[in-house]
Design a protein around this motif. Structure first.
Motif, PDB file in Angstrom:
ATOM      1  N   ASP A   1      10.772  -3.153   7.572  1.00 43.83           N
ATOM      2  CA  ASP A   1       9.586  -4.013   7.590  1.00 43.83           C
ATOM      3  C   ASP A   1       8.304  -3.234   7.289  1.00 43.83           C
ATOM      4  O   ASP A   1       7.253  -3.829   7.070  1.00 43.83           O
ATOM      5  CB  ASP A   1       9.464  -4.715   8.949  1.00 43.83           C
ATOM      6  CG  ASP A   1      10.290  -5.995   9.016  1.00 43.83           C
ATOM      7  OD1 ASP A   1      10.356  -6.699   7.994  1.00 43.83           O
ATOM      8  OD2 ASP A   1      10.864  -6.274  10.083  1.00 43.83           O
TER       9      ASP A   1
ATOM     10  N   THR B   1       5.585  -7.013   7.288  1.00 41.91           N
ATOM     11  CA  THR B   1       6.304  -8.293   7.329  1.00 41.91           C
ATOM     12  C   THR B   1       6.801  -8.669   8.716  1.00 41.91           C
ATOM     13  O   THR B   1       7.413  -9.718   8.870  1.00 41.91           O
ATOM     14  CB  THR B   1       7.510  -8.261   6.365  1.00 41.91           C
ATOM     15  OG1 THR B   1       8.210  -7.027   6.545  1.00 41.91           O
ATOM     16  CG2 THR B   1       7.062  -8.379   4.928  1.00 41.91           C
ATOM     17  N   TRP B   2       6.559  -7.830   9.716  1.00 44.39           N
ATOM     18  CA  TRP B   2       7.023  -8.214  11.042  1.00 44.39           C
ATOM     19  C   TRP B   2       6.064  -9.232  11.655  1.00 44.39           C
ATOM     20  O   TRP B   2       4.919  -9.359  11.226  1.00 44.39           O
ATOM     21  CB  TRP B   2       7.171  -6.989  11.948  1.00 44.39           C
ATOM     22  CG  TRP B   2       5.902  -6.244  12.256  1.00 44.39           C
ATOM     23  CD1 TRP B   2       5.085  -6.425  13.343  1.00 44.39           C
ATOM     24  CD2 TRP B   2       5.303  -5.195  11.479  1.00 44.39           C
ATOM     25  NE1 TRP B   2       4.024  -5.547  13.290  1.00 44.39           N
ATOM     26  CE2 TRP B   2       4.134  -4.797  12.172  1.00 44.39           C
ATOM     27  CE3 TRP B   2       5.636  -4.565  10.282  1.00 44.39           C
ATOM     28  CZ2 TRP B   2       3.292  -3.776  11.688  1.00 44.39           C
ATOM     29  CZ3 TRP B   2       4.796  -3.556   9.809  1.00 44.39           C
ATOM     30  CH2 TRP B   2       3.647  -3.179  10.505  1.00 44.39           C
TER      31      TRP B   2
END
Lengths: 324, 395
Positions: free
Chosen positions: B136, B148-149
């Motif tokens: 991520d 993207t977390w």
């Protein structure tokens, strides 16, 4: 229907939003016991307590930066910046975090923060107390920017800004704080990000926002006495701009004068002019003209009468457009 | 007018090359944490006692120590892979954490699930402890996204690149925890930890964060990883006093911990978080460590620091001292270390494969989620752009 000053109308709007949602906080310098230097937050701390209305340390980056953190936690902070010229220590947090977190997180971290900024001149103040920095915010993607021009609008717009999941920079024309108007608290307000036709006319379109709206309306009254009907549009929203009503108007009148206190170069007024020539090129009977502050730092207050667009300068531009 | 001696410009030829004493003084400046340094595990891997902080590490049994070792080895391994991926053109840049594994894993493992962490941009090891998959992190450095977390779900905020900004955001978040009544003796008590570096301590936002946290008694641990270098500028370019001593001026405790000692970092951070959760925050922790690699893959440390310095710090390696301790004090056998190394290599292979397989963003990615409520102006731009883009199809 109540008759309220704009300051009181915003105060009532803040109160209504705070009553509706316990996550709404008011924070800023002197907003508690004092009620703000313009008294816009008067009485709120007394009624909602010190955890809902925060007298903050004297640091604008701190105000915005902690508001960002509170918003991540799920609060809806309403920050007060004391004067337009004092927002810049907070500008980094506004541009780097407040404006970008929704995009950075792809919607996982909304930023429902309102930054209220009393703006504009005409109050005889010292340096840094009379500026019109709205273009600096309207230029930043991720922010929404509005400017109210009268008490009724202010009452509704502040509540709509607080309800917005986007960060809203909320400009309040400080020299109009004490102007009174009827406020209909039972009305259904127009959406926040819409401009509004406030006076119909056929000869020329006059567009303004914030403090100069009153000047525009006075100009329309004066022109009407000479038999010239000016159409006046209050922009209300500076980002995103809602220019469809302006395009419609210009297609009918063929002439546009944009009025603003801010300097003209690379301004909101410049953007309106550019977009109108893109959309209404064949309807224009004259070049789009601007009546604005000059491209100087805001001058010492004894000069501000000449700096600010006034009735005569607006009418002069109207004459030039009509005489083209 | 007389000029103080120390202000006299240095012009003589013999001062251009530092003397032996100057070199030693420089090395000591970055190497020695001073008498106040909290340490539970020496660089030689010997467990030493600390009357104040032993109790915060009392529950660390062999398995937990092995897990901390595993964390650090895995984090270092994917960090090295990140460097390699950049060198091979798969990443635009990588921000290495080499040398800071203990400071990050120790503090990260001190967090309770309900605590919130605000990283800077080098906290890959903290991300690991929060359950953020290393893949991520890749989009940030490959240029496909900004992380993207889910920061709310992971309780690990997105990376903040503007130096120091996150100290105010973390303080605001901690104020919110307090306003919601999450500070106290309850089992649901919460705290926030904010990561920043020695360079950030010069930023106004860090100062303002300290002021705000102090006046609102915010439950925030300010966790400064002093890795001695802010790109090319040594800590002496940021401060006259040891950084942890600054806390006193703001009215809260400051403590310096051996940032290469995972046990001490864990114990001190546990203490600091407990202070915050129970209403005694904020706390400043200075994790005294060393950036063993460059600032980023675009940096060249040979232009500004001595190679000797790195050699000295290699002797204080955060992972090696745990390995030595596991072997000497616990008789852990080679098979364990081989197993962790194999797991690390698998992680690195997965990290690499994920990276090279990452698709480029869609053409209209840049228009995505700029606003919660879409802007008609921007939507019009997006449509016009897509039409323009489509006009090339089949060409």
């Amino acid at each position: 229907m109540a008759v309220l000053t704009m300051a009181k109308a915003i105060n009532d709007g803040l109160r209504a939003a705070m009553e509706r949602d316990p996550k709404v906080l008011v924070m800023g310098e002197d907003v508690g016991k004092l009620g703000g230097v313009f008294r816009v937050t008067d009485g709120l701390q007394k009624d909602f307590g010190e955890q809902r209305v925060l007298d903050t340390p004297l640091a604008e980056s701190g105000i915005i930066g902690t508001a960002v953190g509170l918003a991540i936690r799920g609060f809806r902070p309403v920050c007060e910046i004391q004067f337009d010229g004092f927002v810049f220590p907070g500008y980094d947090q506004i541009v780097s975090q407040l404006a970008k977190l929704h995009f950075r997180s792809q919607g996982k971290v909304p930023m429902p923060v309102v930054v209220r900024i009393p703006f504009g001149g005409g109050i005889g103040a010292v340096e840094h107390h009379s500026e019109s920095p709205e273009a600096l915010f309207a230029h930043v993607a991720g922010l929404k920017v509005v400017a109210c021009s009268n008490a009724d609008d202010a009452y509704w717009m502040i509540q709509q800004a607080i309800a917005s999941d986007d960060p809203v920079i909320f400009f309040e024309p400080k020299r109009r704080y004490w102007d009174k108007a009827e406020v209909d608290v039972s009305a259904t307000p127009p959406p926040l990000h819409t401009s509004r036709l406030v006076r119909p006319g056929s000869a020329l379109t006059l567009v303004g926002y914030g403090p100069v709206l009153k000047t525009c309306l006075e100009a329309a009254t004066a022109a009407a006495a000479d038999g010239t009907e000016l159409e006046v549009i209050d922009l209300r929203t500076l980002s995103p701009l809602d220019l469809d009503p302006v395009f419609d108007s210009v297609r009918r009148t063929g002439r546009l004068v944009v009025v603003a206190e801010a300097p003209s170069e690379v301004s909101v007024a410049a953007e309106v002019a550019a977009r109108v020539q893109e959309q209404c090129f064949h309807s224009l009977e004259a070049p789009v003209l601007r009546v604005t502050g000059f491209d100087t730092p805001y001058p010492p207050s004894k000069c501000e009468e000449d700096f600010l667009p006034d009735l005569d300068r607006v009418l002069d531009a109207v004459d030039r457009s009509l005489g083209w | 007018m007389s000029v103080p001696q120390s202000w006299t410009p240095v012009t003589s030829a013999d001062t251009a090359v530092p003397t032996h004493d100057q070199v030693v003084a420089g090395l000591k400046a970055t190497d020695e944490g001073g008498a106040d340094l909290v340490q539970l595990l020496t660089p030689e891997g010997e467990r030493v006692t600390d009357p104040r902080f032993d109790r915060y590490a009392a529950d660390i049994d062999l398995d937990t120590l092995k897990n901390l070792y595993r964390d650090m080895v895995l984090v270092r391994r994917f960090d090295r892979e990140g460097n390699a991926l950049q060198r091979q053109g798969q990443l635009g840049i990588w921000v290495p954490l080499l040398g800071q594994e203990a400071a990050q894993v120790g503090s990260g493992r001190a967090l309770a699930p309900q605590d919130m962490a605000f990283p800077s941009y080098r906290e890959h090891g903290v991300a690991w402890t929060r359950g953020v998959d290393p893949t991520d992190l890749l989009g940030i450095f490959r240029g496909t996204d900004h992380g993207t977390w889910d920061p709310i779900e992971k309780r690990f905020h997105l990376y903040t690149i503007v130096i120091g900004n996150q100290c105010l955001n973390a303080t605001g978040y901690a104020m919110g925890q307090k306003f919601e009544g999450k500070v106290g003796d309850g089992s649901d008590a919460e705290a926030t930890i904010c990561y920043f570096g020695d360079g950030a301590t010069s930023q106004g936002d860090v100062h303002e964060g300290f002021v705000w946290a102090a006046v609102y008694d915010a439950p925030v641990v300010f966790y400064c990883q002093n890795n001695q270098w802010a790109i090319s500028e040594p800590t002496e370019r940021q401060t006259r006093v040891p950084l942890y001593k600054r806390a006193q001026g703001y009215g809260f405790p400051g403590i310096r911990v051996d940032g290469n000692d995972v046990l001490a970092c864990l114990a001190v951070t546990r203490w600091a978080l407990e202070e915050c959760r129970t209403g005694n925050g904020p706390v400043l922790v200075e994790a005294f460590t060393y950036r063993m690699d460059a600032h980023t893959t675009s940096d060249d440390p040979t232009r500004y620091r001595l190679a000797d310095e790195l050699e000295l710090w290699k002797l204080k390696d955060p992972i090696e001292r745990v390995r030595v301790n596991l072997v000497r004090e616990h008789g852990v056998e080679q098979g364990f270390f081989d197993g962790i190394q194999a797991e690390a290599d698998e992680l690195a292979a997965r990290f690499r494969q994920f990276c090279v397989d990452m698709p480029p963003p869609a053409p209209d990615r840049m228009f995505s989620k700029v606003y919660a409520e879409p802007s008609p102006t921007l939507e019009a731009q997006r449509e016009a752009f897509l039409a323009y883009h489509a006009s090339f199809e089949g060409a």
